[in-house]
Design an enzyme around this catalytic site. Structure first.
Site, PDB file in Angstrom:
ATOM      1  N   LYS A 152      -1.221  -1.290  -4.229  1.00 51.28           N
ATOM      2  CA  LYS A 152      -2.369  -0.403  -4.046  1.00 51.28           C
ATOM      3  C   LYS A 152      -1.862   1.026  -3.918  1.00 51.28           C
ATOM      4  O   LYS A 152      -1.060   1.337  -3.037  1.00 51.28           O
ATOM      5  CB  LYS A 152      -3.139  -0.806  -2.787  1.00 51.28           C
ATOM      6  CG  LYS A 152      -4.338   0.086  -2.474  1.00 51.28           C
ATOM      7  CD  LYS A 152      -5.025  -0.366  -1.192  1.00 51.28           C
ATOM      8  CE  LYS A 152      -6.211   0.542  -0.853  1.00 51.28           C
ATOM      9  NZ  LYS A 152      -6.884   0.163   0.404  1.00 51.28           N
ATOM     10  N   TYR A 185       0.857  -1.187   0.000  1.00 54.57           N
ATOM     11  CA  TYR A 185       0.000   0.000   0.000  1.00 54.57           C
ATOM     12  C   TYR A 185       0.890   1.234   0.000  1.00 54.57           C
ATOM     13  O   TYR A 185       1.550   1.550   0.985  1.00 54.57           O
ATOM     14  CB  TYR A 185      -0.900  -0.010   1.242  1.00 54.57           C
ATOM     15  CG  TYR A 185      -2.050   0.981   1.229  1.00 54.57           C
ATOM     16  CD1 TYR A 185      -2.268   1.839   0.157  1.00 54.57           C
ATOM     17  CD2 TYR A 185      -2.932   1.045   2.304  1.00 54.57           C
ATOM     18  CE1 TYR A 185      -3.338   2.726   0.153  1.00 54.57           C
ATOM     19  CE2 TYR A 185      -4.006   1.932   2.310  1.00 54.57           C
ATOM     20  CZ  TYR A 185      -4.196   2.772   1.235  1.00 54.57           C
ATOM     21  OH  TYR A 185      -5.258   3.654   1.247  1.00 54.57           O
TER      22      TYR A 185
END
Length: 301
Positions: free
Chosen positions: A158, A133
């Site tokens: 992400k 992330y």
């Protein structure tokens, strides 16, 4: 374990005693899976990962895994200090999670090589597939992501920065470096607002905080944008997602606490948020209710 469709980030319910309410969480997750979630991301940002101790976390992951009954993949949040990230990663593996969403290290701004080491050490601690992330202090270089993408356990990226120049360079560098499957997805808060922009880079997968409380709207938007129905996409963006973002931006932390308030408005008593977040004011909850009504009216005419 392919991730597809609308990704569901459940809230973490707290009971009157302040403890994690595992039964309510199981109901919340089961409803989301039945509604059509493509994957469950438990104890992540929307699930107040920052406010959970190891016992809380274990309870949340256990309940989420049980509630899905293997119908969709369950990814669990991890992050923070390296020892804490390893501990929750091992707990997620022990409770049957399918993978990890690895959030930023605690507070520090690190060089790219340090971030690579962080990802690899957490991945090795659990053996679970990892989605990186990129957000806050975790800002990766294209070369760093390409190096990680060649690692068998690192399966996706992400993006929570919204730096499209950087993301395009990361995508191109990864695709040039490896032909193994590697998934990119949009992880900005209220991601639907930027879905058209991400799709321009070839990134169609996204996380949906709205799915936690209005799966009807989230799924209608996904169908519209996937089918190229620009008119419905625009109506939902204008009538629901843009007002939601405007309300969200009034108070820090509303990206989480508004979602939890929305779940309560839709009939699940998931409790409030833990400090340092604050629950929305009555006026803002009333405005959220209006936004939900408008969104449902567009999505379910």
């Amino acid at each position: 374990m392919r991730l597809d469709g609308v990704l569901f980030f459940p809230v973490t319910p707290f009971g009157p005693d302040g403890a994690v309410d595992s039964e309510m969480l199981a109901e919340h997750v089961a409803r989301g899976v039945a509604a059509g979630a493509g994957g469950v991301f438990a104890a992540c940002g929307t699930g107040e990962f920052n406010a959970l101790d190891l016992d809380d976390y274990t309870t949340a992951v256990t309940a989420s895994v049980a509630a899905t009954s293997g119908r969709v993949p369950v990814f669990a949040g991890a992050g923070g200090t390296l020892p804490a990230a390893k501990a929750v990663a091992r707990a997620a593996a022990a409770q049957g999670a399918d993978g990890l969403l690895l959030m930023p290290p605690y507070l520090v701004t690190a060089p790219a090589d340090g971030l690579v080491r962080y990802v690899l050490e957490v991945s090795e601690a659990s053996g679970l597939p990892v989605v990186i992330y990129q957000r806050g202090t975790a800002r990766f270089t294209p070369a760093a992501v390409a190096e990680l993408a060649r690692t068998p356990n690192v399966i996706g990226f992400k993006d929570g920065l919204g730096d499209f120049d950087l993301l395009q360079r990361i995508i191109l560098t990864v695709r040039r470096a490896t032909d193994r499957p590697f998934t990119f997805f949009n992880g900005l808060p209220t991601a639907e607002l930027t879905v058209p922009a991400y799709r321009g880079l070839g990134v169609s997968l996204y996380s949906s905080a709205a799915f936690a409380f209005v799966p009807e709207v989230a799924l209608a938007f996904h169908r519209a944008v996937t089918a190229g129905d620009e008119a419905l996409t625009r109506r939902l963006l204008t009538g629901f997602f843009m007002p939601l973002v405007e309300l969200r931006d009034l108070v820090p932390g509303y990206a989480v606490s508004l979602v939890k308030a929305g779940v309560r408005l839709r009939g699940l008593d998931v409790g409030g948020v833990r400090p340092p977040l604050l629950d929305p004011s009555p006026e803002h909850v009333a405005r959220l209710d209006e936004i939900i009504t408008a969104g449902l009216g567009t999505a379910v005419p």
